[in-house]
Enzyme design. Structure first.
Site, short mmCIF file in Angstrom:
data_model
loop_
_atom_site.label_atom_id
_atom_site.label_comp_id
_atom_site.label_asym_id
_atom_site.label_seq_id
_atom_site.Cartn_x
_atom_site.Cartn_y
_atom_site.Cartn_z
CD GLU A 165 -3.28 -0.86 1.90
OE1 GLU A 165 -3.29 0.06 2.72
OE2 GLU A 165 -4.24 -1.64 1.73
CD GLU A 369 -3.76 -5.82 3.67
OE1 GLU A 369 -4.58 -5.02 4.18
OE2 GLU A 369 -2.53 -5.65 3.70
C1 BG6 Z 1 -4.51 -2.03 5.02
C2 BG6 Z 1 -3.16 -2.38 5.57
O1 BG6 Z 1 -4.52 -0.66 4.78
O2 BG6 Z 1 -5.63 -2.23 5.80
C3 BG6 Z 1 -3.15 -3.28 6.78
O3 BG6 Z 1 -2.33 -2.91 4.56
C4 BG6 Z 1 -4.30 -2.90 7.68
O4 BG6 Z 1 -1.91 -3.18 7.41
C5 BG6 Z 1 -5.61 -3.12 6.91
O5 BG6 Z 1 -4.32 -3.54 8.91
C6 BG6 Z 1 -6.85 -2.85 7.72
O6 BG6 Z 1 -6.82 -1.55 8.22
P1 BG6 Z 1 -6.93 -1.20 9.75
O7 BG6 Z 1 -6.66 0.24 9.84
O8 BG6 Z 1 -8.31 -1.58 10.16
O9 BG6 Z 1 -5.90 -2.04 10.45
#
Ligand code: BG6
Length: 470
Positions: A165, A369
């Site tokens: 990201e 993700e």
């Molecule tokens: C993404 C990241 O932006 O979202 C992760 O690559 C992150 O590291 C995931 O944990 C979920 O976001 P958050 O802020 O809920 O942890």
């Protein structure tokens, strides 16, 4: 497009899950690990730090065997640069190599394909003190680090992701970036850092291809469809603007090695043009990814900028649109429900996104993700019921199958997160995993691992290669 018959998921599809080092490992200063920017950052009040996290460093064998029990075909995790190079460069820490050798051996021994993210937000603090990504020396340090990774783990790791990201680090610099917000022109600085990261990424891709001819490497940005708030041409223009600077800037650079015209003119208009040294564009043009990995949580909707002071919204969350005068303004999509954290839920947008990326780049895709953060509750008898997570994932997987039927080449799905871990800025009570880790924000309890309802659901889905979705 409506299909009468769905194509099945390809044979050997990488069903798996994802984590990142700083969010799961803990052992923040053990066995010679140096501090990263994350270790030195301030945490929002009421949320834990990352010192122990899910203590995966000490539980990795148990964790990997649980992933194997779920039937994982692939596991995406990141390597902490500071375990290998406590100061970012210089002396290599043998204990760091030993830990990741053990971890990778454990993964491979269970028949799981390791997918390694080289850098997931946790820049070595020692490099940050010397200017971080603003300093071109960080490009050299990343190259040496990349070489170390390929040399030591390339015999077992066939899939590499360069930078997680990068676009969120730039667009949400104050939430997860490394820039000083008090600078006179922090955005210019961020785009300079961005340029350096892109050069570092290109060098790493070239090095990977030279050193490991059978391995594959790709970028891992967060890419989502951008919708116009209405059919007003001005809103459509705003969506085009935002898509160009949020999505395509990063992938055009990774794949074609050039800044797209909209992004470049945006830099000129705003005074963000980065300094580009002789040779940079050649390096960028010479590197070719083998695939595109991307993270998807939500689509985003924008309207035309009104330039009346209302364009810029909340900035502290990487999945909520900020807005920029003269370019676009974040808008709510009235057709979508939101999760508990204000992120819109859009499975159809996932299919749109897959199609858009594939149409533009024609490279195989893997989702690294996708998932739902929620306040899961541990019930009596070690039960965690998370039907909302199953529902979220099922709907996204259905749309992924539709995209595959549309002709998109997808080779894996690694949702966030394999195991509960610490959120970027919302502590450990915001959980994403298939496996519950028994701890609270400030009480580490026994860190015991508990299979959630979604664990059993995902296990069955994997066993049927995605046929059993219900
Ligand atoms: C993404 C990241 O932006 O979202 C992760 O690559 C992150 O590291 C995931 O944990 C979920 O976001 P958050 O802020 O809920 O942890």
């Amino acid at each position: 497009m409506k299909h009468n018959k769905l194509k099945p998921f390809p044979k050997g599809f990488f069903w798996g899950g994802s984590t990142s080092a700083y969010q799961i490992e803990g052992a923040w200063n053990e066995d010679g690990k140096g501090p990263s920017v994350i270790d030195m950052a301030k945490y929002p009040e009421g949320t834990t730090d990352f010192k122990v996290a899910s203590d995966h460093y000490h539980h990795y064998k148990e964790d990997i065997s649980l992933l194997a029990e779920m039937g994982y075909k692939a596991y995406r995790f990141s390597i902490a640069w500071t375990r290998l190079y406590p100061n970012g460069s210089g002396e290599l820490n043998p204990k760091g190599i030993e830990f990741y050798n053990n971890l990778i051996n454990e993964i491979v021994a269970h028949g799981i394909e390791p997918i390694v993210t080289m850098y997931h937000f946790d820049l070595p603090y020692a490099l940050q003190q010397k200017g971080g990504w603003s300093n071109r020396e960080t490009i050299d340090a990343f190259e040496v680090y990349a070489q170390t990774l390929f040399e030591n783990f390339g015999d077992r790791v066939n899939y590499w992701l360069t930078i997680n990201e990068q676009n969120m680090m730039i667009l949400h610099g104050d939430a997860i970036g490394t820039v000083d917000p008090n600078l006179e022109n922090p955005k210019k600085e961020l785009y300079q850092q961005n340029h350096h990261m892109l050069v570092a990424q290109a060098k790493a891709m070239n090095l990977c291809h030279q050193m490991l001819p059978n391995a594959k490497i790709g970028p891992a940005p967060n890419i989502v469809s951008i919708y116009p708030a209405s059919s007003k041409p001005e809103d459509i223009m705003a969506a085009h603007n935002y898509s160009a600077i949020r999505n395509w800037l990063y992938l055009d650079m990774a794949v074609f090695g050039r800044y797209n015209a909209t992004a470049w003119n945006y830099f000129q208009e705003k005074g963000y043009v980065p300094t580009i040294l002789d040779g940079d564009m050649e390096v960028l043009a010479s590197a070719n990814p083998d695939f595109i990995a991307f993270n998807y949580y939500t689509s985003q909707t924008v309207a035309a900028s009104e330039e009346d002071g209302s364009d810029v919204g909340h900035t502290g969350d990487q999945h909520i649109t900020i807005g920029e005068p003269g370019v676009y303004k974040g808008a709510t999509n009235p057709n979508l429900k939101k999760n508990e954290f204000g992120w819109e839920i859009d499975p159809v947008g996932f299919r749109n996104t897959l199609r858009e990326i594939y149409d533009r780049y024609n490279l195989p895709l893997i989702i690294t993700e996708n998932g739902l953060g929620a306040f899961d509750k541990l019930e009596e008898g070690d039960v965690v019921n998370d039907p909302y997570r199953i529902d979220f994932l099922r709907k996204h997987i259905e749309q992924m199958q539709l995209a595959i039927t549309d002709g998109v080449e997808v080779f894996g799905f690694c949702p966030w997160s394999a195991i509960d871990l610490i959120s970027t800025h919302q502590g450990c009570s915001k959980r994403y995993g298939f496996i519950f880790v028994n701890r609270d924000e400030f009480d580490l309890k026994d860190l015991r691992r508990i299979r959630k309802q979604s664990f059993y659901w995902y296990k069955e889905l994997i066993a049927t290669n995605g046929e059993k979705l219900i």
